[in-house]
Enzyme design. Structure first.
Site, PDB file in Angstrom:
ATOM      1  CE  LYS A 138      11.369  19.570 -11.060  1.00  0.00           C
ATOM      2  NZ  LYS A 138       9.950  19.798 -11.745  1.00  0.00           N
TER       3      LYS A 138
ATOM      4  CD  GLU B 203       8.394  12.196 -15.514  1.00  0.00           C
ATOM      5  OE1 GLU B 203       7.343  13.087 -15.858  1.00  0.00           O
ATOM      6  OE2 GLU B 203       9.593  12.854 -15.053  1.00  0.00           O
TER       7      GLU B 203
ATOM      8  CG  HIS C  98      -1.567  -1.193   1.429  1.00  0.00           C
ATOM      9  ND1 HIS C  98      -2.696  -1.467   0.837  1.00  0.00           N
ATOM     10  CD2 HIS C  98      -1.379  -2.221   2.338  1.00  0.00           C
ATOM     11  CE1 HIS C  98      -3.116  -2.754   1.135  1.00  0.00           C
ATOM     12  NE2 HIS C  98      -2.323  -3.339   2.094  1.00  0.00           N
TER      13      HIS C  98
ATOM     14  CB  SER D  50      12.703  22.629 -15.335  1.00  0.00           C
ATOM     15  OG  SER D  50      12.023  23.983 -15.236  1.00  0.00           O
TER      16      SER D  50
END
Ligand code: ARG
Length: 466
Positions: A282, A289, A155, A276
């Site tokens: 970043k 992804e 979980h 970024s």
């Protein structure tokens, strides 16, 4: 002029032609088309369906056509309808009537079915090899981190101690199954449809066993209708690729989480990260992804073909021309991801200290604490309840099981002694999880050794296939 223009009085409409043509994408099967034609013409010669000398000339010219394309002397730019037409027209341009004999006793329907199988066969072998390379990278990482304690989750809540090595082995298992599925797929794919004709075989005395053998197929297909209308092998491959991508998407998701400041378990190399345009600080795990996102794309490709094939009457229908772009896209997408992942994993920094720190909070040794009482004679359910109360108390007082005093322990049960601290030490909790398949470092090291052997065996199964 179309090769089928005999009965027509008018040329095909321009827009209709654009919709009808497959050459812009099926030219990727040029090599396979030539290979299939060489096998076919060799058979025609041996069976004396055409003159053996002429068959040899045709085969030799087909080889030259292939060489010319490979050397860039002949371009795959043409307004031909499809790759089959392209090769036949080029042959006829060079040989005249001899070229016109190539298509005796075959149809583009069995030809295209043969080409896609040949193309897919090569891809399966390549992708299996790449999958095993990724598996190998995971096994390496696992071996190096067999004792790197980290929390295991259920979980997404800290649950019990495992190691980073154990975690990597779990993904290696998935990829080994993927390679196994690919091998399975290869076995059913490797049957030759060539000689099925348009749908009903042929009246010539062909030798389908010969063409099958020349092309490295295990046997000719049993039924000509099935031969030209079966695309199961493409569906099976895309199913296997979908499952493979599902595994990669899960690994990607973990990496995205682990690379975050919240976890800081891993740091991706600059070579596999992006920045970024506005936020200077970043460092983004874009490739993970993208792999996660491209999984959806591969599922889409599978569903494209499943939907194209649904309800098609036998035998060939032009709908089936839609098989190729979906198949090519799935294969290209998976290859693109598999090219990146092994080195991305090999070059990532493993922050063992952060994993260890995360393991130290969250009471992941609570089960071990209960097991300690069980070993002293208490029934598990009673021990479970007592440790639950202890955890509740620790949470309120900002303590951990390690920092709680023996006196406090004893208020919960007299069975607690000084040795409880050894029993709940994470290194011990991990080392004792020696059940087969469990995360004890010695287990993981042995599992990695076995994995390497299994990877080797799996790779050997594909050797000599292509
Ligand atoms: N371009 C076609 C395909 O990809 C080849 C088969 C054409 N056969 C036909 N009868 N039109 O499926």
């Amino acid at each position: 002029m179309k090769l089928w223009s005999g009965r027509f009085q008018q040329d095909i409409d321009r827009a209709a032609d654009a919709l009808n043509r497959s050459f812009p994408f099926d030219r990727r099967m040029f090599r396979e088309d030539v290979e299939g034609s060489i096998a076919h013409v060799t058979m025609l010669g041996r069976c004396r369906i055409i003159d053996p000398g002429e068959a040899e000339r045709i085969a030799a010219e087909l080889v030259r056509i292939r060489e010319d394309v490979e050397a860039g002397r002949l371009s795959l730019e043409s307004d031909c309808e499809d790759v089959h037409t392209f090769v036949e027209e080029e042959l006829t341009r060079r040989l005249g009537d001899a070229g016109r004999r190539l298509h005796t006793a075959r149809s583009r329907n069995d030809q295209v079915a043969t080409d896609i199988r040949l193309w897919t066969r090569t891809q399966i072998c390549d992708i299996a090899e790449m999958t095993l390379t990724l598996c190998d990278a995971l096994a390496e990482l696992a071996g190096d981190n067999a004792d790197a304690i980290m929390p295991g989750y259920t979980h997404l809540q800290r649950a019990q101690p495992v190691s980073f090595g154990h975690y990597m082995c779990a993904y290696a298992e998935m990829l080994l199954r993927d390679a196994d599925r690919l091998q399975d797929c290869l076995r059913r794919l490797n049957i030759s449809p060539l000689g099925s004709g348009a749908l009903a075989g042929t009246t010539y005395e062909t030798d389908r066993h010969l063409t099958a053998a020349l092309l490295g197929f295990d046997a000719p297909c049993e039924n000509s209708l099935d031969g030209v209308s079966d695309r199961d092998f493409a569906l099976e491959l895309m199913s296997a690729l979908s499952i493979l991508m599902m595994h990669i998407s899960r690994l990607s998701e973990e990496m995205i989480l682990w690379a975050s400041l919240e976890f800081r378990f891993v740091e991706l190399s600059d070579a596999y990260s992006t920045g970024s345009s506005i936020m200077p600080q970043k460092k983004n795990p874009d490739l993970c992804e993208l792999a996660r996102g491209k999984t959806g794309r591969v599922y889409g490709d599978l569903f494209t073909l499943l939907t194209v094939m649904k309800g098609l009457p036998l035998a060939y229908n032009k709908d089936m021309q839609e098989d190729k772009e979906a198949l090519f896209d799935a294969v290209d997408t998976v290859r693109g991801v598999l090219c990146v992942f092994p080195d991305m994993l090999r070059t990532m920094r493993i922050r063992r200290e952060n994993m260890r720190a995360a393991a130290g909070a969250g009471f992941i040794n609570a089960t071990d604490c209960a097991d300690y009482l069980v070993k002293k004679g208490m029934p598990f359910r009673t021990a479970y309840k007592i440790v639950g109360e202890i955890v509740g108390e620790c949470t309120q007082n900002g303590k951990t099981l390690e920092s709680m005093s023996l006196a406090d322990y004893k208020t919960h049960s007299e069975l607690f002694g000084e040795d409880v601290y050894e029993a709940i030490r994470l290194e011990n909790c991990l080392a004792l999880r020696r059940s087969y398949g469990g995360p004890a470092p010695e287990n993981v090291r042995a599992a990695v050794e076995r994995l390497k052997g299994r990877i080797h065996v799996a790779a050997a199964a594909f050797d000599g296939e292509e």
